[in-house]
Design an enzyme around this catalytic site. Structure first.
Site, mmCIF file in Angstrom:
data_model
loop_
_atom_site.group_PDB
_atom_site.id
_atom_site.type_symbol
_atom_site.label_atom_id
_atom_site.label_comp_id
_atom_site.label_asym_id
_atom_site.label_seq_id
_atom_site.Cartn_x
_atom_site.Cartn_y
_atom_site.Cartn_z
ATOM 1 N N GLY A 69 0.801 -1.217 0.000
ATOM 2 C CA GLY A 69 0.000 0.000 0.000
ATOM 3 C C GLY A 69 0.834 1.267 0.000
ATOM 4 N N ASP A 83 -7.272 -0.661 2.115
ATOM 5 C CA ASP A 83 -7.740 0.708 2.400
ATOM 6 C C ASP A 83 -8.190 1.466 1.152
ATOM 7 O OD1 ASP A 83 -6.979 0.110 4.965
ATOM 8 O OD2 ASP A 83 -5.093 1.229 4.869
HETATM 9 P P1 ADP Z 1 1.067 0.041 3.746
HETATM 10 O O1 ADP Z 1 2.073 -0.232 2.699
HETATM 11 O O2 ADP Z 1 0.039 -1.052 3.855
HETATM 12 O O3 ADP Z 1 0.470 1.422 3.642
HETATM 13 P P2 ADP Z 1 2.723 0.983 5.985
HETATM 14 O O4 ADP Z 1 2.281 2.396 5.907
HETATM 15 O O5 ADP Z 1 2.868 0.378 7.339
HETATM 16 O O6 ADP Z 1 1.788 -0.028 5.182
HETATM 17 O O7 ADP Z 1 4.140 0.902 5.239
HETATM 18 C C1 ADP Z 1 4.781 -0.341 5.090
HETATM 19 C C2 ADP Z 1 6.251 -0.148 5.196
HETATM 20 O O8 ADP Z 1 6.713 0.713 4.155
HETATM 21 C C3 ADP Z 1 6.737 0.555 6.471
HETATM 22 O O9 ADP Z 1 6.756 -0.299 7.585
HETATM 23 C C4 ADP Z 1 8.140 0.944 6.013
HETATM 24 O O10 ADP Z 1 8.983 -0.171 6.003
HETATM 25 C C5 ADP Z 1 7.903 1.367 4.570
HETATM 26 N N1 ADP Z 1 7.744 2.817 4.511
HETATM 27 C C6 ADP Z 1 6.681 3.560 4.880
HETATM 28 N N2 ADP Z 1 6.937 4.864 4.750
HETATM 29 C C7 ADP Z 1 8.198 4.977 4.293
HETATM 30 C C8 ADP Z 1 9.069 6.073 3.967
HETATM 31 N N3 ADP Z 1 8.655 7.343 4.102
HETATM 32 N N4 ADP Z 1 10.306 5.789 3.520
HETATM 33 C C9 ADP Z 1 10.734 4.533 3.392
HETATM 34 N N5 ADP Z 1 9.971 3.454 3.688
HETATM 35 C C10 ADP Z 1 8.721 3.665 4.144
HETATM 36 O O1 F6P Z 2 -3.453 -0.691 5.888
HETATM 37 C C1 F6P Z 2 -4.267 -1.783 6.159
HETATM 38 C C2 F6P Z 2 -4.747 -1.740 7.591
HETATM 39 O O2 F6P Z 2 -5.533 -2.892 7.823
HETATM 40 C C3 F6P Z 2 -5.530 -0.477 7.977
HETATM 41 O O3 F6P Z 2 -6.851 -0.531 7.532
HETATM 42 C C4 F6P Z 2 -5.372 -0.494 9.479
HETATM 43 O O4 F6P Z 2 -5.513 0.798 10.012
HETATM 44 C C5 F6P Z 2 -3.959 -1.003 9.641
HETATM 45 O O5 F6P Z 2 -3.652 -1.757 8.481
HETATM 46 C C6 F6P Z 2 -3.738 -1.869 10.847
HETATM 47 O O6 F6P Z 2 -2.372 -2.075 10.962
HETATM 48 P P1 F6P Z 2 -1.661 -3.233 11.777
HETATM 49 O O7 F6P Z 2 -1.825 -4.497 10.980
HETATM 50 O O8 F6P Z 2 -0.224 -2.827 11.847
HETATM 51 O O9 F6P Z 2 -2.326 -3.305 13.106
#
Ligand code: ADP
Ligand code: F6P
Length: 323
Positions: free
Chosen positions: A102, A127
């Site tokens: 994501g 999401d």
């Molecule tokens: P998703 O990809 O489902 O939105 P997260 O927001 O937790 O989930 O992001 C997943 C991973 O991507 C983070 O744990 C981190 O390793 C990496 N990531 C997120 N933001 C950054 C960033 N600004 N720079 C580098 N890596 C990032």
């Molecule tokens: O990004 C997917 C998601 O399921 C969101 O909807 C929710 O806020 C979050 O991940 C929960 O994160 P975690 O698995 O780290 O508790």
């Protein structure tokens, strides 16, 4: 290009396995060796790679979750940590990386790409907050799970003439709540994109009863302010004045754990394969998504900078159909 690797990152999403399978098999078709990275960026910086052949990804198409594992890896935001990832990729002779995930995961992909490594992102998050794609892998399944539960809650709510708050996931995005609200026939939808006064939600519920409904279902996004707990607290404190009984159900992680629907298997199969096509065509630094039913690529910097908007027309539809 001879060797590519694939990882899944962030919150898991139904269909990630189908996407891994597509990357592996489409990659083999192009003559690449394909490696899987375990536990997202955590495994990448630890050098946890394993070769994946066609049989290694057999039997996973229909399974939720991700056979490679996923992780939140906050340290990947640090430049030095990403240098370690580049070192591990170099040591294994990998020429290209597919990142299935994501918003956060694609931000990481963009950071790696900006350091000169060929990366292609595949849009995958329940999401549906990722700019550059109409829909991401996992959204359809998560919505179907939410709907199954809303249908059930409506049954018991009607028996008791109760109001139900159903909280769905989505982090800061109200997409899941809005779509589940429309398709689940909710009386009201509460999302982070719109300011919400608890008294107005309570009034909507009272109006639903006044129109002769035996129940009132309110779908609340987890990122809404107030969220389901906040709204419930308000109603409970004023129950005598408001004149209805309310219960809360937090759907939470059940939305992430389902077997992928047809739509998610198809989307994952198309996007995984399209990611490989990008490398084969000499393109990288892009997110592969879907727009108007067609594969669409968006440069990763645009994906990271962009903000997906909620469709105002759908908000209006939710209101009109709640009559
Ligand atoms: P998703 O990809 O489902 O939105 P997260 O927001 O937790 O989930 O992001 C997943 C991973 O991507 C983070 O744990 C981190 O390793 C990496 N990531 C997120 N933001 C950054 C960033 N600004 N720079 C580098 N890596 C990032
Ligand atoms: O990004 C997917 C998601 O399921 C969101 O909807 C929710 O806020 C979050 O991940 C929960 O994160 P975690 O698995 O780290 O508790």
């Amino acid at each position: 290009m001879k060797r590519i690797a694939v990882l899944t990152s962030g919150g898991d999403a139904p269909g990630m396995n189908a996407a891994i399978r597509a990357v592996v098999r489409a990659g083999l078709e192009k003559g690449y060796e394909v490696f899987g990275v375990e536990q997202g960026y955590t495994g990448l910086i630890a050098g946890r790679f394993r070769p994946l052949g066609a049989r290694d990804v057999g039997g996973i198409l229909q399974r939720g979750g991700t056979m490679l594992g996923s992780a939140r890896c906050p340290e990947f935001k640090e430049h030095d940590v990403r240098l370690k990832a580049l070192h591990e990729l170099g040591a294994k002779g990998i020429d290209g990386l597919v990142v299935i995930g994501g918003n956060g995961s694609q931000t990481g992909a963009n950071a790696l790409s900006a350091m000169g490594f060929p990366v292609v992102g595949v849009a995958s998050t329940i999401d549906n907050d990722l700019y550059g794609t109409d829909v991401s892998i996992g959204v359809d399944t998560a919505l179907n799970i939410a709907l199954e539960n809303i249908d059930r809650l409506k049954v018991t709510a009607s028996s008791h003439r109760r109001a139900m708050l159903v909280e769905v996931m989505g982090r800061d995005c109200g997409y899941l709540a809005l779509m589940a609200g429309i398709a689940g026939g909710a009386e009201a939808v509460v999302i982070p994109e719109c300011e919400t006064d608890p008294e107005i939600v309570a009034t909507e519920i009272r109006r639903a009863y006044a129109r002769g409904k035996p129940h009132a279902i309110v779908v609340v996004a987890e990122g809404a302010k107030p969220n389901a707990h906040g709204l419930a607290q308000y109603v409970h404190e004023q129950e005598a004045r408001l004149g209805f009984e309310l219960r809360v159900t937090i759907l939470g992680y059940v939305q992430r754990g389902g077997a992928p629907t047809f739509a998610d298997r198809m989307l994952a199969s198309r996007l995984g394969s399209a990611a490989v096509e990008q490398f084969a065509a000499g393109n990288h630094g892009v997110l592969v998504g879907i727009r108007n039913g067609e594969i669409a690529t968006t440069p990763l910097p645009e994906v990271v900078a962009g903000k997906k908007q909620i469709d105002a027309g759908l908000l209006e539809l939710a209101r009109v159909l709640a009559k």
